[in-house]
Design an enzyme around this catalytic site. Structure first.
Site, mmCIF file in Angstrom:
data_model
loop_
_atom_site.group_PDB
_atom_site.id
_atom_site.type_symbol
_atom_site.label_atom_id
_atom_site.label_comp_id
_atom_site.label_asym_id
_atom_site.label_seq_id
_atom_site.Cartn_x
_atom_site.Cartn_y
_atom_site.Cartn_z
ATOM 1 C CG ASP A 26 34.410 53.634 26.707
ATOM 2 O OD1 ASP A 26 35.109 54.375 27.429
ATOM 3 O OD2 ASP A 26 34.687 53.367 25.521
ATOM 4 C CG ASP A 30 39.229 53.306 26.862
ATOM 5 O OD1 ASP A 30 38.003 53.080 27.029
ATOM 6 O OD2 ASP A 30 40.038 53.333 27.808
ATOM 7 C CG ASP A 34 35.164 55.503 31.370
ATOM 8 O OD1 ASP A 34 33.994 55.836 31.687
ATOM 9 O OD2 ASP A 34 35.635 55.714 30.232
ATOM 10 C CG ASP A 103 36.205 42.981 44.359
ATOM 11 O OD1 ASP A 103 36.701 42.096 45.071
ATOM 12 O OD2 ASP A 103 35.386 42.752 43.452
ATOM 13 C CG ASP A 217 38.870 38.047 44.726
ATOM 14 O OD1 ASP A 217 37.921 37.789 43.967
ATOM 15 O OD2 ASP A 217 40.027 37.617 44.541
ATOM 16 C CD GLU A 270 34.901 34.859 45.132
ATOM 17 O OE1 GLU A 270 34.494 34.650 43.988
ATOM 18 O OE2 GLU A 270 36.105 35.063 45.392
ATOM 19 C CG HIS A 344 32.652 39.480 38.188
ATOM 20 N ND1 HIS A 344 32.139 39.416 39.466
ATOM 21 C CD2 HIS A 344 33.954 39.161 38.279
ATOM 22 C CE1 HIS A 344 33.114 39.089 40.295
ATOM 23 N NE2 HIS A 344 34.230 38.925 39.606
ATOM 24 C CG ASP A 345 33.702 35.483 38.978
ATOM 25 O OD1 ASP A 345 34.389 36.006 38.077
ATOM 26 O OD2 ASP A 345 33.935 35.624 40.191
HETATM 27 C C1 NOJ Z 1 37.019 35.753 42.258
HETATM 28 C C2 NOJ Z 1 36.701 36.888 41.340
HETATM 29 O O1 NOJ Z 1 35.331 37.179 41.419
HETATM 30 C C3 NOJ Z 1 37.123 36.442 39.970
HETATM 31 O O2 NOJ Z 1 36.648 37.284 38.950
HETATM 32 C C4 NOJ Z 1 38.626 36.341 39.965
HETATM 33 O O3 NOJ Z 1 39.049 35.813 38.738
HETATM 34 C C5 NOJ Z 1 39.128 35.433 41.080
HETATM 35 N N1 NOJ Z 1 38.445 35.621 42.329
HETATM 36 C C6 NOJ Z 1 40.594 35.670 41.346
HETATM 37 O O4 NOJ Z 1 40.798 36.904 41.967
#
Ligand code: NOJ
Length: 585
Positions: A26, A30, A34, A103, A217, A270, A344-345
Site C-alpha cells: 500500500d 488507506d 495498490d 483476471d 475465473d 479455473e 488467494h483462495d
Molecule cells: C474464484 C476466485 O478465485 C475467488 O476468489 C472468487 O471468490 C470466486 N471465483 C468468485 O469469483
C-alpha cells in the site's frame, strides 16, 4: 520425450507469480494495497526471476468479494490507482521481460454493474443478460428460503458456493436471479449471444492494451444445464453437477478461442468442480476446441476439505501423488497444468502441506515440488518467504464472505453451536490466511502500509519478512531464486519443463521420489514429507533406475555430499522435510 515430441511455449517455461493487490503493498496509506505499490516492488519480482505476473482483479467493484464482483470491466478501482498507473505497471513489467496476465471474471458481474442495473429495470436490451426466473410455490418443493414473497421459494434448490440459496429475490424486477457465488454476484446468462459478444469485446479491449493472457475465473460454471434441474442428493443440490462443466461451457470457450485466442497467450482456466472428467479436461485444453493453455484444477486442494468450511478433512501424501499423477498422465500428449499449492483462495501452503515446526525446510521442499513437476509453477505472494497461516481468534477478525457466510448461517440454523466450537477448523481452512499482507519488514504493519491495514497482519512478521530473507543466504527466498533459475538452464531446464515424469514411490506416505527425463538428461527428485527422518527406498517395479549411475546434486535444502550413486542413495535417509534434486549421470 525428445524435441520432436514437444511443443515449446513461453508459458510452459515460465514461472508465474500471483499478486493479490489488496494485500501486496500500500503506497497511499488507506490500508489497501495498490498498483503503485506493485510498481514499487517490480525490482523485487525481477530479482526473484519470475516470468509473468497474474494480477487478481483491480477493476471497479463494490468489493463484496474483493473485486470478483466487477462493476466496470474497463476501469481501475480508485483504491488500486488509475488506468495510468496500470499502464505504467504493464510497461515496467514488459521492460523486464515479465508478462502480465489479467483476471477475467465473466461467470458473473457485480449487481452494481450497469448491465445488471438495466436488466433488473427490464431494459429490453439487457433483460436477458442474467438468469431471471419466477419463484416456486413453497408447498410443492423441499427447499426453503428466508426471503421473497410469502409462500414462494427460489426457482430451484441449488445452493450457492458461498453458502445459502443460489437465488436472490429482486423487489424491482419482482423475480429471482441466480448467483452461484454471493448475492452481489449475479450470474451472466451466457446463452444470450449479446452477453457473449459484450464479453469478447471487453477482452479484445484488454488484449489491445498489450496484456499477455487471462486467468479465467470460475469458467467451469458459465454453462447451465437445460431446465436448471435440482438434485438434492448432489453437492450443493446440483449446482456443481448442472452448472459445472456443462457441455455448453465448451461451446462458449470454442467460440471465444476462435474469436480471441492465439497460442502465444497464456490462458489459464479455473475449474473448481470437485473433479473434472477426462473428456472435459481434454476439451478445455484442445487447441482446436476451447484452446486454453492450462487449467487450475482443485483436486489436490480438496483432499483436506470435508463439506462446509467448518468440517475439516485430512490429506495423505499418497492421495496427493495420485492427483498429481492423474493430471500428468492426462496431459502427457496434449495439454498442460498450472502447478500450485496456494493462492488467494487457499490457506498458506507451509501450514497446510508442510510443517510449521520445520517451516524453512518444508517451505523449500514444497517449492522444490512445484518447480520440478511437469506444468507451470504458480507462486503465490509471500510463498517465497515461507509465510504461514494467521492465528485467528474470533469470527469478527475474518473479512472473507466465503468464511463468514457459512459459519454465520450454520450458527443461525443451529447446525453449529458457536464459532468457538469450530474455530480450529475454520482457522485452518479460511482463504483469509492467504490474504494477510505480504511481510516486507519487521516494522509497523510489516511495511505493508502506513495506515490501518484492511485485514490483520501476521505477528510472525518479526522473523518472516522480505528484508530479512533477502539478507539471509539460507532463506526460502534465495532457495526460490535458485529453483526458478534452474528452469532456465539449458539441458536441466528442458528436463524440468518438458521432461517425462515418472513416479517412483506411489504409495509411500512420507517419501516422494520421481524422475524427469528429456532426451539424455535425467533428473531425480527425492522429498521427505515428514517431521521425522525417512529412509530412501524406490523404485516402483516398472521404472528402471540404474543403480550404478552417479548423482550430481543440483539443489537441496540441507547440505549433501557432492557426488553419490543411486545405490548409495538407497542406503541413505532423508532428514525432516529434506528435498534433493539430482542430475543422473
Ligand atoms: C474464484 C476466485 O478465485 C475467488 O476468489 C472468487 O471468490 C470466486 N471465483 C468468485 O469469483
Amino acid at each position: 520425450m525428445n524435441d520432436s515430441e514437444i511443443e515449446r511455449r513461453w508459458w510452459k517455461e515460465a514461472v508465474v507469480y500471483q499478486v493479490y493487490p489488496r494485500s501486496f503493498n500500500d503506497t497511499d496509506g488507506d490500508g489497501v494495497g495498490d498498483v503503485p505499490g506493485i510498481l514499487e516492488r517490480v525490482e523485487y519480482l525481477d530479482s526473484l526471476g519470475i516470468d509473468a505476473v497474474w494480477l487478481n482483479p483491480v477493476y471497479a467493484s463494490p468489493m463484496a468479494d474483493n473485486g470478483y464482483d466487477v462493476s466496470d470491466y474497463r476501469a481501475i478501482h480508485p483504491a488500486f490507482g488509475t488506468m495510468d498507473d496500470w499502464e505504467t505497471l504493464l510497461e515496467e513489467l514488459h521492460a523486464r521481460d515479465i508478462r502480465l496476465i489479467m483476471d477475467l471474471v465473466v461467470n458473473h458481474t457485480s449487481d452494481e454493474h450497469e448491465w445488471f442495473v438495466r436488466s433488473r429495470a427490464g431494459d429490453p436490451e439487457y433483460r436477458d443478460f442474467y438468469w431471471w426466473r419466477e419463484g416456486t410455490d413453497a408447498e410443492d418443493v423441499d427447499w426453503e428460503s428466508t426471503e421473497g414473497p410469502a409462500g414462494e421459494t427460489p426457482p430451484n434448490g441449488w445452493r450457492s458456493i458461498f453458502g445459502g440459496p443460489a437465488w436472490a429475490y429482486d423487489d424491482e424486477r419482482e423475480a429471482w436471479y441466480l448467483h452461484l457465488f454471493d448475492r452481489k454476484q449475479p450470474d451472466l446468462n451466457w446463452r444470450n449471444e449479446a452477453v457473449r459478444e459484450s464479453v469478447y469485446e471487453m477482452m479484445e479491449w484488454w488484449l489491445e492494451k498489450g496484456i499477455d493472457g487471462f486467468r479465467l475465473d470460475a469458467i467451469a460454471h458459465i454453462g447451465k444445464a437445460d431446465g436448471l434441474p435440482t438434485d438434492l442428493g448432489e453437492p450443493l443440490n446440483g449446482t456443481m453437477k448442472y452448472a459445472g462443466n456443462d457441455p455448453r461451457v465448451h461451446e462458449y470457450l470454442t467460440e471465444m478461442n476462435e474469436a480471441l485466442f492465439d497460442r502465444e497467450l497464456l490462458t489459464v482456466g479455473e475449474v473448481g468442480t470437485p473433479t473434472i472428467p477426462d473428456e472435459d479436461a481434454r476439451a478445455y485444453l484442445d487447441p482446436d476446441r476451447d484452446g486454453l493453455s492450462m487449467l487450475t484444477h482443485f483436486e489436490h486442494v480438496r483432499l483436506d476439505q470435508g463439506g462446509a468450511i467448518y468440517e475439516p478433512g485430512e490429506w495423505t501424501l499418497s492421495e496427493l501423488k495420485a492427483v498429481i499423477d492423474r493430471w500428468d498422465a492426462l496431459t502427457d500428449e496434449e495439454g498442460w497444468v498450472a502447478q500450485y499449492l496456494s493462492n488467494h483462495d487457499q490457506p498458506r501452503q507451509v501450514s497446510r502441506f508442510g510443517s510449521e515446526a520445520f517451516r524453512r525446510e518444508s517451505a523449500k521442499l514444497l517449492g522444490t515440488l512445484l518447480h520440478t513437476l511437469r506444468g507451470t509453477p504458480f507462486v503465490y505472494q509471500g510463498e517465497e518467504l515461507g509465510m504461514t497461516n494467521y492465528p485467528w481468534a474470533s469470527l469478527s477478525e475474518f473479512e472473507d464472505v466465503a468464511t463468514r457466510n457459512p459459519v454465520e448461517r450454520a450458527i443461525e440454523r443451529g447446525e453449529i453451536e458457536s464459532f468457538e466450537a469450530v474455530r480450529e477448523a475454520v482457522a485452518k481452512a479460511s482463504r483469509d490466511n492467504a490474504r494477510t499482507p505480504v511481510q516486507w519488514t519487521s516494522g509497523r504493519n510489516a511495511g505493508f502500509s502506513d495506515g490501518e491495514p484492511w485485514i490483520a497482519v501476521n505477528p510472525d512478521k518479526e522473523t518472516i519478512n522480505a528484508e530479512r530473507a533477502r539478507e539471509d543466504p539460507d532463506s526460502v527466498w534465495h532457495y526460490y531464486r535458485e529453483l526458478i533459475a534452474l528452469r532456465s538452464e539449458e539441458a536441466v531446464g528442458d528436463a524440468l519443463v518438458y521432461g517425462e515424469y515418472d513416479q517412483l514411490t506411489p504409495d509411500h506416505e512420507s517419501l516422494w521420489a520421481y524422475t524427469r527425463t528429456f532426451e539424455d538428461e535425467r533428473l531425480l527428485v527425492a522429498l521427505n514429507f515428514a517431521d521425522e527422518p525417512t529412509p530412501i527406498e524406490f523404485p516402483a517395479a516398472d521404472v528402471e533406475v540404474d543403480q550404478e549411475a552417479s548423482l550430481e546434486p543440483l539443489l537441496a535444502n540441507y547440505d549433501v555430499e557432492s557426488e553419490t550413486t543411486v545405490a548409495d542413495l538407497l542406503d541413505d535417509t532423508l532428514r525432516p522435510w529434506e528435498a534433493r534434486v539430482y542430475r543422473v549421470a
